[in-house]
Design a protein around this motif. Structure first.
Motif, short mmCIF file in Angstrom:
data_model
loop_
_atom_site.label_atom_id
_atom_site.label_comp_id
_atom_site.label_asym_id
_atom_site.label_seq_id
_atom_site.Cartn_x
_atom_site.Cartn_y
_atom_site.Cartn_z
N ARG A 20 0.88 -1.17 0.16
CA ARG A 20 0.01 -0.25 0.04
C ARG A 20 0.67 1.17 0.03
NH1 ARG A 20 -5.41 -0.26 2.19
NH2 ARG A 20 -6.18 -2.25 2.17
N LEU A 21 1.86 1.29 0.83
CA LEU A 21 2.75 2.40 0.87
C LEU A 21 3.63 2.56 -0.37
CD1 LEU A 21 4.53 1.81 4.34
CD2 LEU A 21 2.75 3.55 3.81
N VAL A 22 3.89 1.62 -1.15
CA VAL A 22 4.66 1.73 -2.53
C VAL A 22 3.68 2.03 -3.45
CG1 VAL A 22 5.63 0.28 -4.38
CG2 VAL A 22 6.21 -0.03 -2.08
N SER A 23 2.36 1.89 -3.40
CA SER A 23 1.35 2.14 -4.58
C SER A 23 1.20 3.44 -4.24
CB SER A 23 0.17 1.27 -4.32
OG SER A 23 0.27 -0.12 -4.49
N GLU A 24 0.82 4.00 -2.98
CA GLU A 24 0.79 5.50 -2.88
C GLU A 24 1.97 6.30 -3.14
OE1 GLU A 24 -1.51 8.79 -1.24
OE2 GLU A 24 -1.91 6.70 -1.96
N SER A 25 3.15 5.51 -3.04
CA SER A 25 4.23 6.40 -3.44
C SER A 25 4.28 6.50 -4.77
CB SER A 25 5.36 5.69 -2.96
OG SER A 25 6.66 6.11 -3.62
N GLN A 26 4.04 5.58 -5.64
CA GLN A 26 3.73 5.44 -7.00
C GLN A 26 2.85 6.81 -7.53
OE1 GLN A 26 4.00 1.60 -8.27
NE2 GLN A 26 5.96 1.20 -7.99
N ARG A 27 1.63 6.51 -7.06
CA ARG A 27 0.60 7.28 -7.42
C ARG A 27 0.83 8.80 -7.22
NH1 ARG A 27 -3.92 9.69 -5.53
NH2 ARG A 27 -3.48 9.39 -3.40
N ARG A 28 1.39 9.13 -6.12
CA ARG A 28 1.90 10.32 -5.79
C ARG A 28 2.93 10.98 -6.36
NH1 ARG A 28 0.30 11.44 0.13
NH2 ARG A 28 0.58 13.46 -0.52
N ASN A 29 3.86 10.13 -6.93
CA ASN A 29 5.32 10.36 -7.40
C ASN A 29 6.25 10.89 -6.44
OD1 ASN A 29 7.29 10.26 -9.21
ND2 ASN A 29 6.80 12.37 -10.07
N MET A 30 6.14 10.15 -5.02
CA MET A 30 6.92 10.82 -3.97
C MET A 30 7.57 9.43 -3.58
SD MET A 30 3.76 12.69 -1.68
CE MET A 30 4.95 12.91 -0.36
N LYS A 31 8.93 9.78 -2.79
CA LYS A 31 9.46 8.47 -2.07
C LYS A 31 8.66 8.05 -0.98
CE LYS A 31 14.13 9.96 -3.47
NZ LYS A 31 14.50 9.09 -4.12
N VAL A 32 8.73 6.77 -0.76
CA VAL A 32 8.10 5.97 0.05
C VAL A 32 8.23 6.57 1.66
CG1 VAL A 32 7.77 3.67 1.35
CG2 VAL A 32 8.07 3.75 -1.02
N ARG A 33 9.45 7.05 1.74
CA ARG A 33 9.96 7.68 3.18
C ARG A 33 9.03 9.02 3.31
NH1 ARG A 33 15.14 8.98 0.88
NH2 ARG A 33 15.16 11.22 0.37
N ASP A 34 8.62 9.82 2.28
CA ASP A 34 8.06 11.07 2.29
C ASP A 34 6.44 10.57 2.56
OD1 ASP A 34 10.47 12.44 2.02
OD2 ASP A 34 10.11 12.38 -0.07
N VAL A 35 6.17 9.54 1.98
CA VAL A 35 4.78 9.05 2.10
C VAL A 35 4.50 8.81 3.58
CG1 VAL A 35 2.89 7.37 1.59
CG2 VAL A 35 4.24 8.39 -0.54
#
Length: 52
Positions: A20-35
């Motif tokens: 879920r974290l990776v998907s959100e990261s990709q969807r928002r074009n952000m690094k996982v750590r920032d998500v």
């Protein structure tokens, strides 16, 4: 720790939480750590508002 919040919120296992974290990261074009940082900040603010 990063996986703990989505596990608690969504009742999922560690692998699904990370997915879920990776998907959100990709969807928002952000690094996982920032998500994760943003999500934890929101949760912290929510707990301050509810007093828990």
């Amino acid at each position: 720790m990063a996986k703990g919040a989505p596990m608690a919120l969504h009742g999922c296992d560690p692998d699904e939480a990370f997915g879920r974290l990776v998907s959100e990261s990709q969807r928002r074009n952000m690094k996982v750590r920032d998500v994760v940082r943003e999500m934890l900040d929101r949760l912290q603010q929510r707990s301050k508002c509810t007093g828990t």
